[in-house]
Design an enzyme around this catalytic site. Structure first.
Site, PDB file in Angstrom:
ATOM      1  CG  ASP A   1      33.945  72.421  80.571  1.00  0.00           C
ATOM      2  OD1 ASP A   1      33.308  72.814  81.558  1.00  0.00           O
ATOM      3  OD2 ASP A   1      34.887  73.035  80.057  1.00  0.00           O
TER       4      ASP A   1
ATOM      5  CG  ASP B   1      38.251  74.619  78.181  1.00  0.00           C
ATOM      6  OD1 ASP B   1      37.658  74.282  79.222  1.00  0.00           O
ATOM      7  OD2 ASP B   1      38.713  75.751  78.005  1.00  0.00           O
TER       8      ASP B   1
ATOM      9  CG  ASP C   1      33.781  77.935  77.796  1.00  0.00           C
ATOM     10  OD1 ASP C   1      32.853  77.896  78.613  1.00  0.00           O
ATOM     11  OD2 ASP C   1      34.514  76.958  77.534  1.00  0.00           O
TER      12      ASP C   1
HETATM   13  P1  ATP Z   1      35.731  80.818  80.744  1.00  0.00           P
HETATM   14  O1  ATP Z   1      34.869  79.894  81.499  1.00  0.00           O
HETATM   15  O2  ATP Z   1      35.027  81.800  79.925  1.00  0.00           O
HETATM   16  O3  ATP Z   1      36.842  80.147  80.010  1.00  0.00           O
HETATM   17  P2  ATP Z   1      37.513  81.612  82.805  1.00  0.00           P
HETATM   18  O4  ATP Z   1      38.769  81.269  82.125  1.00  0.00           O
HETATM   19  O5  ATP Z   1      37.503  82.892  83.582  1.00  0.00           O
HETATM   20  O6  ATP Z   1      36.334  81.776  81.856  1.00  0.00           O
HETATM   21  P3  ATP Z   1      38.020  79.602  84.660  1.00  0.00           P
HETATM   22  O7  ATP Z   1      39.199  79.137  83.919  1.00  0.00           O
HETATM   23  O8  ATP Z   1      37.110  78.633  85.278  1.00  0.00           O
HETATM   24  O9  ATP Z   1      37.106  80.441  83.737  1.00  0.00           O
HETATM   25  O10 ATP Z   1      38.542  80.620  85.752  1.00  0.00           O
HETATM   26  C1  ATP Z   1      37.728  81.086  86.785  1.00  0.00           C
HETATM   27  C2  ATP Z   1      38.466  82.119  87.594  1.00  0.00           C
HETATM   28  O11 ATP Z   1      39.584  81.514  88.223  1.00  0.00           O
HETATM   29  C3  ATP Z   1      39.032  83.247  86.761  1.00  0.00           C
HETATM   30  O12 ATP Z   1      38.129  84.299  86.629  1.00  0.00           O
HETATM   31  C4  ATP Z   1      40.243  83.675  87.571  1.00  0.00           C
HETATM   32  O13 ATP Z   1      39.881  84.595  88.566  1.00  0.00           O
HETATM   33  C5  ATP Z   1      40.682  82.388  88.236  1.00  0.00           C
HETATM   34  N1  ATP Z   1      41.788  81.777  87.497  1.00  0.00           N
HETATM   35  C6  ATP Z   1      41.842  81.499  86.190  1.00  0.00           C
HETATM   36  N2  ATP Z   1      43.004  80.912  85.853  1.00  0.00           N
HETATM   37  C7  ATP Z   1      43.694  80.804  86.989  1.00  0.00           C
HETATM   38  C8  ATP Z   1      44.972  80.243  87.327  1.00  0.00           C
HETATM   39  N3  ATP Z   1      45.764  79.700  86.423  1.00  0.00           N
HETATM   40  N4  ATP Z   1      45.360  80.307  88.607  1.00  0.00           N
HETATM   41  C9  ATP Z   1      44.580  80.857  89.545  1.00  0.00           C
HETATM   42  N5  ATP Z   1      43.381  81.362  89.292  1.00  0.00           N
HETATM   43  C10 ATP Z   1      42.921  81.365  88.038  1.00  0.00           C
END
Ligand code: ATP
Length: 891
Positions: free
Chosen positions: A638, A634, A326
């Site tokens: 997943d 996490d 990730d």
């Molecule tokens: P990784 O998979 O590397 O952890 P990530 O944190 O970007 O990356 P996700 O948590 O799946 O992956 O988030 C995907 C997308 O959703 C993010 O790029 C963001 O645009 C949006 N996002 C993340 N957190 C929030 C939240 N708390 N509320 C609304 N949208 C969110």
């Protein structure tokens, strides 16, 4: 009355607790005293005596004891007592090894035990689930395993999967209201949550009403069998090899005995020599030392912040050829700060760093007041309302409790002077649709002071754009035409190409009396307000770790839910994405079959905008192409990919219980660099095991051959039984253990990963065992023959010389075993355990030779100092002859 029939305040009263403040420390102590820990009873562990006695159940040891008894009966008391003493010492050593391994595995289990969020003394704290008492209030969210039986008092879209108890695999949605029927089954108790069940969606708070064996789980699980210690592939191979080695050792021993008898030795003498030889030659201690080496390695890994949950992973780590990791939090710091805002075609910069709510708003160079700019004000306000994060001060530092992305939005709004309390007085939150990585959105429904209701949605900009039908432009709501869309897309790309993570905010009015439907109905036909772009700096150590992995033949792949351009920018910064490397997004991935993915996956370095569901496909495609895959994760979603990967890795800080349970490795600091250290340690542990296998087996080959050759040449026995046993115990045991603690060779991370199919003797180990063993045997025999021919009347002296040559040859050879290359490649003083083990083995040998009371027991005599030259010269030969010849061949 049952818990599920009560109103929540009745439960609160009965449990003598307070929903606002939780229990006090005093109440917790009293309850713990009364009810004990929140644990299911485990089956009893075997007693110490049993473990000790187990050490003697080995067949050959029994034969040896029987043989000793016979020799005792024949009047050979000294031999009998000495042999029994040696066998006992051996038993104690085995016992301590086993206990140590067991203890460290137990400690490991405690370390990976689940934690819960509990309200105590008016504060939410994290404690081990074992510490829970009835009356505690606990907070849980998607991915958590419920730690005790609870009466639910608050829910947010809460769903729990209870198959462990009810067999029903579909999640049940939960509520707070009491249920008025009698005698309903567990599955129908919709306001209760039970120990061991899993939260699959949303979040909630509950009062603990049952702990330990008083839970529904406690009632069906009689006694929880303590989980079996799993056996690693190498241990399995060694077990099989052990059986073969026993047969080979027995056959060779038999040969020694038969030849000896034919050559005119007494049957009794050959019998005892044969049995001692068999005991010495059979590497029965090997599996125990392997377990100790594994568990000590696992301890070292804990120091480097990774916890191995499944022992076989230690070995598989050394074979990893692809790490799928990730991005957010693992490769980056997950410390987000909003730096750019965009709305209606205008961009603003935000000053300040970290979570400190200080910093101005700027348009180009000029500071602006965000409260005066309507769109900007709305963007910040809504970003803060659709938000569960809290800003706290810990140790004089600002920290975020909750999701860092939301923390950044919160801090940005605080910089504009919009406090949470102030917003809470203006807006009441009626409902929440929590964020999930598949939807990539989160929404709340709010009502303002005037009575207007809105949906506020925030999430991935491309997703929100698709769900919007209008946009705020110059403070007016406009229909979202293609022109506006391309304007927004351009803005997203501009922010993303600066490695910024972008979040969009949108809203729509909701009529007063309209029922709140599903998230699917709520999160559409929105009005797009704008974008917040935040930096999430890479972790400084990751770039080097990626490079080290590359040198070690391991490919690093970034998997992220983030925007393609953001992902690409960060992957390039970290050296993950080479020139010509492919980036694949979730949309493309969805339309591909696993077979199609297999064809291109080797060229892909970044997967962006993926959902957790895609991860499984990625793991499978890499595996089909012959890779050993490590995959991080996490969340609940997943778990399937983590399970399917060869090494499933869960995050220790942000990871859910479900992800951790599916994993074989947990990163305590969520850091990519820790994966690299774990792989390095995994490779080292395996190499160390190879080192002592090589040492022990070569020693055994030497011992058998010296006896065999002597018999074939018609010579007397070069070693007496007690000497053979001594070599086996003292000379072999300590240095072998010390080899298990050896440091990695400097090139461990410069070689390609090991093939998981490789056998125990791969990469020249078999040849090394036989050649070194052969030379050790020959050197010992030559020493024996020279001295015996000099004075055939003093056999005991020749035997003492053979004994010391054998011991010394092995103690020199042990340093050669530290390197895959040769003894000259390593500084012998690097492993001080080994130096001390060798010194103590040497001293013990000298004691046996020079301490007169021990001489009759070990059949030894004073050695003339001049003969030491012969001993040392011959003993050094096996190691330096081959190492020297290797060196000259290289030249
Ligand atoms: P990784 O998979 O590397 O952890 P990530 O944190 O970007 O990356 P996700 O948590 O799946 O992956 O988030 C995907 C997308 O959703 C993010 O790029 C963001 O645009 C949006 N996002 C993340 N957190 C929030 C939240 N708390 N509320 C609304 N949208 C969110």
């Amino acid at each position: 009355m049952n818990w599920y029939q009560m109103e929540t305040d009745k439960v609160e009263e009965t449990m003598n607790t307070d929903i606002q403040t939780g229990l006090s420390d005093k109440a917790v102590r009293e309850r713990q005293k009364q009810y004990g820990f929140n644990e299911l009873k485990e089956a009893e562990r075997p007693s110490a005596l049993l473990v000790f006695l187990e050490q003697f159940k080995d067949f050959m040891v029994v034969v040896l004891l029987a043989a000793t008894l016979i020799s005792g009966l024949l009047g050979e008391y000294i031999d009998a007592i000495a042999i029994i003493a040696i066998v006992l010492i051996n038993g104690f050593l085995g016992y301590f090894q086993e206990r140590k391994a067991e203890k460290s595995l137990h400690a490991l289990k405690e370390l990976s035990a689940p934690q819960v969020n509990v309200l105590r003394n008016n504060q939410w704290v994290k404690i081990a689930s074992k510490e829970l008492v009835i009356g505690d209030l606990i907070k849980f969210a998607s991915g958590d395993r419920i730690g005790a039986d609870l009466r639910i008092v608050e829910t947010k879209s809460l769903e729990i999967e209870e198959s462990a108890l009810t067999g029903e695999s579909l999640p049940v949605s939960k509520k707070v209201q009491p249920i008025h029927s009698e005698n309903i089954s567990l599955g129908d108790q919709e306001n209760m949550a039970f120990m061991g069940t899993m939260v699959t969606r949303g979040s909630g708070i509950g009062i603990v009403v049952g702990t330990g064996m008083d839970t529904a789980m406690g009632q069906i699980a009689d006694l929880l069998q303590s989980a079996e210690t799993m056996i690693t592939p190498l241990q399995r191979k060694l077990e099989q090899l052990g059986k073969i080695l026993i047969v080979v050792a027995l056959l060779l021993t038999l040969l020694v005995v038969v030849v000896g008898v034919i050559q005119g030795h007494e049957i009794y003498e050959m019998f005892l020599a044969g049995v001692s030889l068999a005991v010495a030659a059979i590497p029965e201690g090997l599996p125990a030392i392997v377990t100790v080496a594994l568990s000590l390695g696992v301890q070292r890994m804990i120091k480097k912040k990774s916890i191995v949950r499944k022992l076989p992973a230690v070995e598989t780590l050394g074979c990893a050829s692809v790490i799928c990791s990730d991005k957010t939090g693992t490769m980056t710091q997950n410390k987000m700060t909003v730096t750019h805002l965009w709305s209606g075609g205008e961009t603003w910069q935000v000053g300040g760093t970290g979570y400190e709510p200080q910093g101005g708003f700027y348009k180009e160079e000029d500071e602006v007041d965000p409260k005066q700019i309507k769109s900007l004000h709305q963007l910040l306000t809504f970003g803060s309302l659709c938000n569960n994060a809290q800003l706290l001060i810990k140790d004089k530092e600002y920290v975020i409790d909750g999701d860092p992305t939301e923390g950044a939005l919160l801090v940005a709004s605080l910089k504009a002077g919009l406090s949470k309390e102030q917003l809470a007085s203006q807006f009441k939150i009626e409902h929440e649709f929590p964020f999930d990585s598949s939807r990539k959105m989160m929404s709340v429904i709010v009502k303002d002071n005037v009575g207007n209701r809105y949906v506020i949605t925030k999430g991935a900009p491309d997703v929100l754009l698709n769900n919007s039908e209008s946009i705020l432009w110059e403070n007016k709501q406009q229909y979202l035409t293609e022109k506006y869309k391309s304007n927004v897309k351009e803005a997203i790309e501009k922010l993303a190409s600066g490695a910024l993570r972008t979040i969009a905010v949108a809203f729509k009015p909701l009529p007063e009396n309209k029922q709140i439907g599903s998230e699917f109905e709520v999160e559409k036909d929105l009005t797009f307000i704008g974008l917040q772009g935040m930096i999430d700096p890479p972790r400084p150590e990751v770039k080097l770790a990626v490079k080290e992995c590359k040198d070690a033949g391991i490919k690093t792949v970034m998997i992220t839910g983030d925007h393609v351009i953001t992902a690409k920018a960060i992957a390039t910064q970290l050296g993950i994405l080479p020139r010509g490397g492919k980036v694949l997004d979730g949309y493309a991935l969805s339309s591909m079959t696993v077979e199609e993915l297999e064809d291109i996956v080797d060229d892909v370095y970044v997967f962006a905008r993926v959902s957790p569901e895609h991860k499984l496909k990625i793991v499978k495609a890499f595996q089909k192409n012959g890779h050993i895959v490590a995959m991080t994760g996490d969340g609940v979603n997943d778990a399937p990919a983590i399970k399917a990967a060869d090494i499933g890795i869960a995050m220790g800080i942000t990871g859910t219980d479900v992800a951790k349970e599916a994993s074989s490795l947990v990163l305590l600091d969520d850091n990519f660099a820790t994966i690299k250290s774990a792989i390095k340690e995994g490779r080292n542990i395996y190499e160390n095991i190879r080192k002592f296998i090589r040492y022990l087996l070569a020693s055994n080959v030497g011992e058998i051959l010296v006896m065999l050759f002597a018999m074939l040449l018609g010579l007397p026995l070069p070693l007496v039984p007690i000497q053979i046993l001594w070599v086996n115990l003292v000379t072999d045991g300590l240095p072998a253990m010390a080899l298990g603690l050896d440091q990695a060779e400097d090139n461990v991370m410069k070689r390609n990963p090991r093939s998981p199919k490789e056998g125990v003797f791969a990469r020249g180990l078999g040849w090394k065992v036989i050649s070194r063993g052969f030379l050790i045997g020959i050197a010992t025999l030559i020493a024996f023959m020279i001295v015996y021919h000099r004075d055939p009347n003093n056999l005991g002296y020749a035997q003492t010389i053979a004994f010391s040559t054998l011991v010394l040859a092995q103690l020199i050879h042990v340093f050669d075993c530290r390197s895959e290359r040769s003894v000259f490649h390593r500084n012998p003083f690097q492993n001080m355990y080994l130096v001390w083990a060798v010194i103590s083995s040497l001293l013990l040998m000298l004691v046996v030779i020079y301490y007169p009371p021990l001489q009759p027991i070990f059949h030894t005599q004073f050695i003339d100092p001049r003969d030491w030259l012969l001993i040392i010269g011959l003993a050094a030969l096996p190691t330096f002859l081959l190492a020297g010849s290797l060196l000259s061949r290289k030249k």
